[in-house]
Design an enzyme around this catalytic site. Structure first.
Site, PDB file in Angstrom:
ATOM      1  N   LYS A  89       0.868  -1.186   0.000  1.00 53.62           N
ATOM      2  CA  LYS A  89       0.000   0.000   0.000  1.00 53.62           C
ATOM      3  C   LYS A  89       0.894   1.221   0.000  1.00 53.62           C
ATOM      4  O   LYS A  89       1.855   1.297   0.785  1.00 53.62           O
ATOM      5  CB  LYS A  89      -0.870  -0.017   1.269  1.00 53.62           C
ATOM      6  N   GLN A 110       7.377   3.949   3.696  1.00 52.88           N
ATOM      7  CA  GLN A 110       5.978   3.510   3.760  1.00 52.88           C
ATOM      8  C   GLN A 110       5.827   2.239   4.596  1.00 52.88           C
ATOM      9  O   GLN A 110       4.818   2.055   5.273  1.00 52.88           O
ATOM     10  CB  GLN A 110       5.484   3.272   2.327  1.00 52.88           C
ATOM     11  N   LYS A 125       5.332   1.744  -3.266  1.00 53.02           N
ATOM     12  CA  LYS A 125       5.224   3.104  -3.811  1.00 53.02           C
ATOM     13  C   LYS A 125       5.449   3.030  -5.312  1.00 53.02           C
ATOM     14  O   LYS A 125       6.098   2.086  -5.794  1.00 53.02           O
ATOM     15  CB  LYS A 125       6.289   4.008  -3.179  1.00 53.02           C
ATOM     16  N   GLY A 164      -3.021   7.973  -4.358  1.00 51.97           N
ATOM     17  CA  GLY A 164      -2.432   9.173  -4.959  1.00 51.97           C
ATOM     18  C   GLY A 164      -1.215   9.645  -4.179  1.00 51.97           C
ATOM     19  O   GLY A 164      -0.901   9.140  -3.102  1.00 51.97           O
ATOM     20  N   ASP A 165      -0.512  10.589  -4.746  1.00 51.95           N
ATOM     21  CA  ASP A 165       0.597  11.290  -4.078  1.00 51.95           C
ATOM     22  C   ASP A 165       0.781  12.569  -4.901  1.00 51.95           C
ATOM     23  O   ASP A 165      -0.161  12.992  -5.590  1.00 51.95           O
ATOM     24  CB  ASP A 165       1.860  10.402  -4.060  1.00 51.95           C
ATOM     25  N   SER A 382      -6.834   5.449   3.650  1.00 59.11           N
ATOM     26  CA  SER A 382      -6.897   4.614   2.441  1.00 59.11           C
ATOM     27  C   SER A 382      -7.290   3.189   2.827  1.00 59.11           C
ATOM     28  O   SER A 382      -8.059   2.535   2.121  1.00 59.11           O
ATOM     29  CB  SER A 382      -5.541   4.571   1.742  1.00 59.11           C
TER      30      SER A 382
HETATM   31  P1  NDP Z   1       0.319  17.715  -4.220  1.00 61.11           P
HETATM   32  O1  NDP Z   1       0.806  17.407  -5.576  1.00 61.11           O
HETATM   33  O2  NDP Z   1      -1.139  17.821  -3.994  1.00 61.11           O
HETATM   34  O3  NDP Z   1       1.003  19.059  -3.687  1.00 61.11           O
HETATM   35  C1  NDP Z   1       2.378  19.226  -3.586  1.00 61.11           C
HETATM   36  C2  NDP Z   1       2.630  20.706  -3.344  1.00 61.11           C
HETATM   37  O4  NDP Z   1       4.005  20.916  -3.068  1.00 61.11           O
HETATM   38  C3  NDP Z   1       2.283  21.566  -4.554  1.00 61.11           C
HETATM   39  O5  NDP Z   1       1.728  22.768  -4.108  1.00 61.11           O
HETATM   40  C4  NDP Z   1       3.635  21.797  -5.216  1.00 61.11           C
HETATM   41  O6  NDP Z   1       3.720  22.998  -5.951  1.00 61.11           O
HETATM   42  C5  NDP Z   1       4.499  21.898  -3.981  1.00 61.11           C
HETATM   43  N1  NDP Z   1       5.888  21.607  -4.292  1.00 61.11           N
HETATM   44  C6  NDP Z   1       6.396  20.594  -5.008  1.00 61.11           C
HETATM   45  N2  NDP Z   1       7.719  20.679  -5.082  1.00 61.11           N
HETATM   46  C7  NDP Z   1       8.047  21.794  -4.394  1.00 61.11           C
HETATM   47  C8  NDP Z   1       9.266  22.429  -4.105  1.00 61.11           C
HETATM   48  N3  NDP Z   1      10.432  21.928  -4.540  1.00 61.11           N
HETATM   49  N4  NDP Z   1       9.237  23.553  -3.337  1.00 61.11           N
HETATM   50  C9  NDP Z   1       8.063  24.058  -2.885  1.00 61.11           C
HETATM   51  N5  NDP Z   1       6.873  23.496  -3.151  1.00 61.11           N
HETATM   52  C10 NDP Z   1       6.881  22.393  -3.888  1.00 61.11           C
HETATM   53  O7  NDP Z   1       0.967  16.600  -3.248  1.00 61.11           O
HETATM   54  P2  NDP Z   1       0.491  16.160  -1.816  1.00 61.11           P
HETATM   55  O8  NDP Z   1       0.000  17.328  -1.058  1.00 61.11           O
HETATM   56  O9  NDP Z   1      -0.360  14.968  -1.963  1.00 61.11           O
HETATM   57  O10 NDP Z   1       1.868  15.639  -1.198  1.00 61.11           O
HETATM   58  C11 NDP Z   1       2.765  16.509  -0.480  1.00 61.11           C
HETATM   59  C12 NDP Z   1       3.730  15.683   0.326  1.00 61.11           C
HETATM   60  O11 NDP Z   1       2.996  14.855   1.262  1.00 61.11           O
HETATM   61  C13 NDP Z   1       4.596  14.685  -0.454  1.00 61.11           C
HETATM   62  O12 NDP Z   1       5.831  14.538   0.205  1.00 61.11           O
HETATM   63  C14 NDP Z   1       3.811  13.382  -0.344  1.00 61.11           C
HETATM   64  O13 NDP Z   1       4.630  12.251  -0.527  1.00 61.11           O
HETATM   65  C15 NDP Z   1       3.344  13.492   1.096  1.00 61.11           C
HETATM   66  N6  NDP Z   1       2.205  12.661   1.437  1.00 61.11           N
HETATM   67  C16 NDP Z   1       1.018  12.766   0.755  1.00 61.11           C
HETATM   68  C17 NDP Z   1      -0.054  11.977   1.129  1.00 61.11           C
HETATM   69  C18 NDP Z   1      -1.394  12.149   0.498  1.00 61.11           C
HETATM   70  O14 NDP Z   1      -2.337  11.525   0.994  1.00 61.11           O
HETATM   71  N7  NDP Z   1      -1.554  12.942  -0.526  1.00 61.11           N
HETATM   72  C19 NDP Z   1       0.066  10.957   2.191  1.00 61.11           C
HETATM   73  C20 NDP Z   1       1.322  10.993   2.911  1.00 61.11           C
HETATM   74  C21 NDP Z   1       2.348  11.797   2.506  1.00 61.11           C
HETATM   75  P3  NDP Z   1       3.015  23.165  -7.405  1.00 61.11           P
HETATM   76  O15 NDP Z   1       1.574  23.476  -7.078  1.00 61.11           O
HETATM   77  O16 NDP Z   1       3.748  24.306  -8.010  1.00 61.11           O
HETATM   78  O17 NDP Z   1       3.199  21.865  -8.112  1.00 61.11           O
END
Ligand code: NDP
Length: 450
Positions: A89, A110, A125, A164-165, A382
């Protein structure tokens, strides 16, 4: 050379050039050293050598046609890391930076995150080095269909259930689910993060951000404090950041920042959540648009902040929630946060703080919630989606949110109690690593040399 260092050296030799993966492995293995010394069967059973090697690594090409009629090719990955506790997962990430090292670091983390939830889920992943930015909806659909045309043969509701991620939200999950159903003829819970119209769970979208804030609340409660009235810096403007901001407001805190890959917004009176959702969830635009509505907010573009550090961590605040991406908070950022009076850091993202930054927080003895514990609410919910799909039920938002809260409490308690048991009270990095490792290691031993 110690046993742990020998293992890391061997790993670097046999899987070269995977720096993010080595960073994640070193952090975990160094924390579990005391446990390895006290439980000899872990060495005899080669537990760590087995744990750092994925059970299976699937790499494939993803050809697709763009709107000009040209064929594009991306690299696709699914790393099935460890199934000792249940089906693999973990999410799928679509981002140009994706490579084998990043997917392996995420898959490795994970395993322990999923173990900490107490739920029956293994670790995996996947993703692709596909950049969804600027692509039309039709291009996104064709890419997702091509990606699933290979992935479908490796996944299933009792074997491997991706979510998703970064870059993969409900739209992408929808296109991939449609293709899976078309190829296999089966309507089953093979992906999570699905739309509420057809098999998704209420509160899944909110779960990672909400869960991180619940985790922060429990950390503060253990220190006789609360989030009420606290000024909070949040990075990111995606799924995790948006719902962390929402829950911070619910609990009486004031989130004053958010950021995307191009820049940071600082708004002293508090981020306008409706506007943030409109810019990012609805219109998928740059955060720069925020200041068109709020002239009292500041926008600092990445190009205007060339120093060794990140603008978002340089404002005065009581707490910080890195919710964007890996290594987005470095040691100079950590020092700036501490100098400005920050006493709580909760990682919504995966490995957002560099190892030196983590060491700085631990040494300062502030409340530090590592991602593998603090952002476990996403994967936990999830699993609740899988449970609803398997039993053909839909639970209410309140039921799922209540379960999420209980799970985050469990994750906090187990990390906190384990840290105290092993002589490092309050060190949740150490506690989470040991607690997660123990659960997986014991299951692996009971299942034999597989
Ligand atoms: P999203 O794609 O929804 O959002 C990611 C955000 O981070 C976007 O706003 C993106 O900007 C920004 N971003 C990406 N790279 C950079 C950077 N180098 N500097 C500044 N901002 C940046 O992803 P999530 O919110 O889903 O995921 C965020 C983090 O959380 C990741 O590490 C993911 O692995 C982790 N995570 C997510 C889970 C989930 O359920 N979604 C579960 C557990 C962990 P822009 O809008 O410009 O692309």
């Amino acid at each position: 050379m110690t046993y742990i260092h020998q293992t890391i050296t061997d790993l670097k030799r046999t899987s070269p050039s995977q720096c993010e993966f080595f960073q994640a492995v070193e952090e975990v293995l160094e924390s579990i050293e005391p446990l390895l010394e006290s439980v000899p069967r872990y060495k005899k059973q080669a537990i760590i050598q087995r744990m750092v090697e994925p059970e299976r690594q699937i790499m494939f090409r993803v050809p697709w046609m763009d709107d000009n009629g040209d064929i594009q090719v991306n690299k696709g990955y699914r790393i099935e890391f460890n199934s000792a506790l249940g089906p693999y997962k973990g999410g799928l990430r679509f981002h140009p930076s994706v490579n084998a090292s990043i997917i392996k670091f995420l898959g490795f983390e994970q395993i322990f995150k999923n173990a900490l939830t107490g739920l029956p889920i293994g670790g995996g992943k996947g993703g692709a080095n596909f950049d969804p930015k600027g692509r039309s909806d039709a291009e996104i659909m064709r890419f997702c269909q091509s990606f699933m045309t290979e992935l479908y043969r490796h996944i299933g509701p009792t074997t491997d259930v991706p979510a998703g991620d970064i870059g993969v939200g409900a739209r992408e999950i929808g296109y991939m689910f449609g293709q899976y159903k078309r190829i296999t003829g089966r309507y089953e819970g093979v992906l999570t993060g699905k739309s509420l119209l057809w098999g998704g769970s209420l509160a899944r979208k909110e779960a990672t951000g909400y869960g991180a804030v619940y985790f922060a609340k429990y950390m503060l409660e253990a220190r006789g404090d609360s989030l009420k009235g606290k000024t909070c810096l949040v990075s990111g403007a995606g799924n995790v950041a948006t719902y962390a901001i929402e829950k911070l407001y619910h609990l009486g805190a004031i989130p004053v920042s958010c950021s995307d890959s191009r820049g940071t917004i600082y708004h002293e009176k508090g981020i306008d959540l409706d506007l943030l959702k409109d810019i990012k969830e609805v219109r998928r635009k740059s955060l720069k648009e925020y200041i068109e509505t709020h002239s009292d907010a500041q926008y600092i573009s990445v190009a205007d902040y060339p120093e060794d550090g990140h603008a978002v961590w340089r404002f005065k605040a009581d707490a910080a929630f890195p919710c964007a991406t890996q290594n987005e908070l470095c040691v100079s950022d950590a020092k700036a946060l501490l100098e400005n009076g920050c006493t709580l850091v909760t990682e919504g993202a995966n490995m957002p703080s560099t190892q030196e930054a983590v060491d700085t927080f631990i040494e300062a003895k502030i409340a530090f919630g590592p991602g593998k514990a603090a952002n476990a609410g996403g994967v936990a919910t999830s699993q609740l989606e899988m449970a609803q799909n398997a039993s053909m039920q839909n639970w209410s938002f309140e039921q799922v949110d209540a379960k999420l809260k209980d799970i985050m409490k469990h994750v906090f308690n187990i990390a906190n109690d384990t840290a105290a048991e092993f002589g490092q009270p309050g060190n949740l990095v150490f506690g989470a690593n040991i607690a997660g490792f123990k659960r997986v290691a014991e299951a692996m031993i009971e299942q034999g040399a597989v």
